[in-house]
Design a protein around this motif. Sequence first.
Motif, PDB file in Angstrom:
ATOM      1  N   VAL A  61      37.236  -4.733  42.538  1.00  0.00           N
ATOM      2  CA  VAL A  61      37.816  -5.971  42.027  1.00  0.00           C
ATOM      3  C   VAL A  61      38.517  -5.665  40.709  1.00  0.00           C
ATOM      4  O   VAL A  61      38.217  -4.660  40.064  1.00  0.00           O
ATOM      5  CB  VAL A  61      36.724  -7.048  41.821  1.00  0.00           C
ATOM      6  CG1 VAL A  61      36.074  -7.407  43.133  1.00  0.00           C
ATOM      7  CG2 VAL A  61      35.684  -6.578  40.822  1.00  0.00           C
ATOM      8  N   PRO A  62      39.443  -6.508  40.288  1.00  0.00           N
ATOM      9  CA  PRO A  62      40.103  -6.276  38.999  1.00  0.00           C
ATOM     10  C   PRO A  62      39.088  -6.279  37.859  1.00  0.00           C
ATOM     11  O   PRO A  62      38.040  -6.910  37.946  1.00  0.00           O
ATOM     12  CB  PRO A  62      41.065  -7.457  38.862  1.00  0.00           C
ATOM     13  CG  PRO A  62      41.207  -8.014  40.220  1.00  0.00           C
ATOM     14  CD  PRO A  62      39.943  -7.694  40.958  1.00  0.00           C
ATOM     15  N   PRO A  63      39.399  -5.579  36.779  1.00  0.00           N
ATOM     16  CA  PRO A  63      38.483  -5.546  35.637  1.00  0.00           C
ATOM     17  C   PRO A  63      38.323  -6.928  34.994  1.00  0.00           C
ATOM     18  O   PRO A  63      39.158  -7.808  35.165  1.00  0.00           O
ATOM     19  CB  PRO A  63      39.146  -4.587  34.646  1.00  0.00           C
ATOM     20  CG  PRO A  63      40.339  -4.042  35.319  1.00  0.00           C
ATOM     21  CD  PRO A  63      40.580  -4.781  36.580  1.00  0.00           C
ATOM     22  N   PHE A  72      46.949  -6.993  30.179  1.00  0.00           N
ATOM     23  CA  PHE A  72      45.694  -6.260  30.067  1.00  0.00           C
ATOM     24  C   PHE A  72      45.905  -4.960  29.297  1.00  0.00           C
ATOM     25  O   PHE A  72      45.046  -4.535  28.521  1.00  0.00           O
ATOM     26  CB  PHE A  72      45.122  -5.985  31.463  1.00  0.00           C
ATOM     27  CG  PHE A  72      43.667  -5.617  31.451  1.00  0.00           C
ATOM     28  CD1 PHE A  72      42.715  -6.510  30.996  1.00  0.00           C
ATOM     29  CD2 PHE A  72      43.252  -4.383  31.907  1.00  0.00           C
ATOM     30  CE1 PHE A  72      41.363  -6.171  30.990  1.00  0.00           C
ATOM     31  CE2 PHE A  72      41.914  -4.033  31.909  1.00  0.00           C
ATOM     32  CZ  PHE A  72      40.959  -4.933  31.448  1.00  0.00           C
ATOM     33  N   PHE A  73      47.071  -4.328  29.473  1.00  0.00           N
ATOM     34  CA  PHE A  73      47.391  -3.110  28.736  1.00  0.00           C
ATOM     35  C   PHE A  73      47.442  -3.394  27.233  1.00  0.00           C
ATOM     36  O   PHE A  73      46.910  -2.630  26.432  1.00  0.00           O
ATOM     37  CB  PHE A  73      48.719  -2.536  29.218  1.00  0.00           C
ATOM     38  CG  PHE A  73      49.091  -1.242  28.557  1.00  0.00           C
ATOM     39  CD1 PHE A  73      48.506  -0.057  28.948  1.00  0.00           C
ATOM     40  CD2 PHE A  73      50.037  -1.213  27.541  1.00  0.00           C
ATOM     41  CE1 PHE A  73      48.847   1.146  28.350  1.00  0.00           C
ATOM     42  CE2 PHE A  73      50.389  -0.025  26.932  1.00  0.00           C
ATOM     43  CZ  PHE A  73      49.790   1.162  27.340  1.00  0.00           C
ATOM     44  N   ARG A  74      48.073  -4.495  26.850  1.00  0.00           N
ATOM     45  CA  ARG A  74      48.146  -4.844  25.420  1.00  0.00           C
ATOM     46  C   ARG A  74      46.745  -5.098  24.853  1.00  0.00           C
ATOM     47  O   ARG A  74      46.434  -4.698  23.732  1.00  0.00           O
ATOM     48  CB  ARG A  74      49.048  -6.049  25.212  1.00  0.00           C
ATOM     49  CG  ARG A  74      50.512  -5.707  25.350  1.00  0.00           C
ATOM     50  CD  ARG A  74      51.413  -6.883  24.988  1.00  0.00           C
ATOM     51  NE  ARG A  74      52.785  -6.568  25.358  1.00  0.00           N
ATOM     52  CZ  ARG A  74      53.343  -6.857  26.520  1.00  0.00           C
ATOM     53  NH1 ARG A  74      52.656  -7.474  27.457  1.00  0.00           N
ATOM     54  NH2 ARG A  74      54.591  -6.526  26.771  1.00  0.00           N
ATOM     55  N   LEU A  75      45.895  -5.754  25.631  1.00  0.00           N
ATOM     56  CA  LEU A  75      44.516  -5.979  25.212  1.00  0.00           C
ATOM     57  C   LEU A  75      43.808  -4.629  25.036  1.00  0.00           C
ATOM     58  O   LEU A  75      43.110  -4.406  24.052  1.00  0.00           O
ATOM     59  CB  LEU A  75      43.780  -6.841  26.239  1.00  0.00           C
ATOM     60  CG  LEU A  75      42.292  -7.064  25.994  1.00  0.00           C
ATOM     61  CD1 LEU A  75      42.078  -7.870  24.717  1.00  0.00           C
ATOM     62  CD2 LEU A  75      41.668  -7.772  27.185  1.00  0.00           C
ATOM     63  N   ALA A  76      44.020  -3.727  25.990  1.00  0.00           N
ATOM     64  CA  ALA A  76      43.387  -2.406  25.917  1.00  0.00           C
ATOM     65  C   ALA A  76      43.887  -1.623  24.704  1.00  0.00           C
ATOM     66  O   ALA A  76      43.104  -0.959  24.015  1.00  0.00           O
ATOM     67  CB  ALA A  76      43.648  -1.626  27.199  1.00  0.00           C
ATOM     68  N   ALA A  84      42.180  -6.358  17.615  1.00  0.00           N
ATOM     69  CA  ALA A  84      41.658  -7.596  18.203  1.00  0.00           C
ATOM     70  C   ALA A  84      40.530  -7.351  19.186  1.00  0.00           C
ATOM     71  O   ALA A  84      39.806  -8.270  19.549  1.00  0.00           O
ATOM     72  CB  ALA A  84      42.789  -8.348  18.903  1.00  0.00           C
ATOM     73  N   GLY A  85      40.356  -6.116  19.633  1.00  0.00           N
ATOM     74  CA  GLY A  85      39.336  -5.811  20.625  1.00  0.00           C
ATOM     75  C   GLY A  85      37.917  -5.890  20.110  1.00  0.00           C
ATOM     76  O   GLY A  85      36.968  -5.819  20.873  1.00  0.00           O
ATOM     77  N   ALA A  86      37.734  -6.030  18.807  1.00  0.00           N
ATOM     78  CA  ALA A  86      36.389  -6.034  18.238  1.00  0.00           C
ATOM     79  C   ALA A  86      35.530  -7.170  18.777  1.00  0.00           C
ATOM     80  O   ALA A  86      34.315  -7.051  18.828  1.00  0.00           O
ATOM     81  CB  ALA A  86      36.470  -6.103  16.719  1.00  0.00           C
ATOM     82  N   GLY A  87      36.149  -8.270  19.204  1.00  0.00           N
ATOM     83  CA  GLY A  87      35.381  -9.405  19.694  1.00  0.00           C
ATOM     84  C   GLY A  87      35.084  -9.369  21.182  1.00  0.00           C
ATOM     85  O   GLY A  87      34.570 -10.337  21.722  1.00  0.00           O
ATOM     86  N   ALA A  92      33.381  -6.199  28.931  1.00  0.00           N
ATOM     87  CA  ALA A  92      34.836  -6.049  28.849  1.00  0.00           C
ATOM     88  C   ALA A  92      35.202  -4.683  28.285  1.00  0.00           C
ATOM     89  O   ALA A  92      36.136  -4.035  28.764  1.00  0.00           O
ATOM     90  CB  ALA A  92      35.444  -7.162  27.995  1.00  0.00           C
ATOM     91  N   GLU A  93      34.479  -4.216  27.284  1.00  0.00           N
ATOM     92  CA  GLU A  93      34.740  -2.901  26.713  1.00  0.00           C
ATOM     93  C   GLU A  93      34.488  -1.796  27.740  1.00  0.00           C
ATOM     94  O   GLU A  93      35.252  -0.844  27.838  1.00  0.00           O
ATOM     95  CB  GLU A  93      33.905  -2.683  25.461  1.00  0.00           C
ATOM     96  CG  GLU A  93      34.373  -3.539  24.301  1.00  0.00           C
ATOM     97  CD  GLU A  93      33.650  -3.240  22.999  1.00  0.00           C
ATOM     98  OE1 GLU A  93      32.819  -2.302  22.964  1.00  0.00           O
ATOM     99  OE2 GLU A  93      33.928  -3.928  22.014  1.00  0.00           O
ATOM    100  N   THR A  94      33.435  -1.936  28.527  1.00  0.00           N
ATOM    101  CA  THR A  94      33.135  -0.950  29.576  1.00  0.00           C
ATOM    102  C   THR A  94      34.243  -0.946  30.622  1.00  0.00           C
ATOM    103  O   THR A  94      34.677   0.115  31.076  1.00  0.00           O
ATOM    104  CB  THR A  94      31.773  -1.264  30.236  1.00  0.00           C
ATOM    105  OG1 THR A  94      30.764  -1.190  29.238  1.00  0.00           O
ATOM    106  CG2 THR A  94      31.456  -0.285  31.355  1.00  0.00           C
TER     107      THR A  94
END
Length: 196
Positions: A61-63, A72-76, A84-87, A92-94
């Motif tokens: 399934v999609p992440p 999703f790439f920008r989020l990554a 912004a990924g700290a939250g 989600a990090e995995t």
Amino acid sequence: MSFGSRTGFGLEFHVERDSQLLCVDVFLGGLHVNPWDNAFYPPLLVKKLKDELGRLRTPTVPPVLFTSPSAFFRLAESWMDDDAGAGLTPEAETALARCEFLDWGECTHQVTALAFPEGDRVHLVCRVYESGAAGGVEAPSEPTAVSVSRTAFTETLERGLAVAEREWSVRLAALRARGDLRDGGDMSGRPADGER
């Protein structure tokens, strides 16, 4: 030898170019992602191709948080830059960490690439960072994205792995025949002290 496609995901092997390294051009969505250096250390390339196949061969399934490949790439990227990924939740990090792609050593250090599985498709997105004139690093404004069938994607990796394994065994046998490997050299291909 070419596998896959330049416009989707492709690997072009140039086995005759170097007697010890393995020259491979990598293409993603029409972009040549490693034009500055295509000489991979064969055992590292073998390991990385096996790792990619192990992660991406099975439909999934999609992440978590997946909306579109580019979003999703920008989020990554934000998460990798620790902005912004700290939250993000641990789940989600995995999920983001499992999507990292083309982390294949020095030849792909200037590439941030992710592979997002979604059923029988794999969405590939990358951004190539180029050295600026003043020694800084500049990035193109938009990432390159392409969706390919999982079958075509895994076949490209499998065929590339077969060539990499064969070529490494040939090179390893030649090194042993010349006596370039120390007694007790292992099959992992790790260079002896002082070797590349």
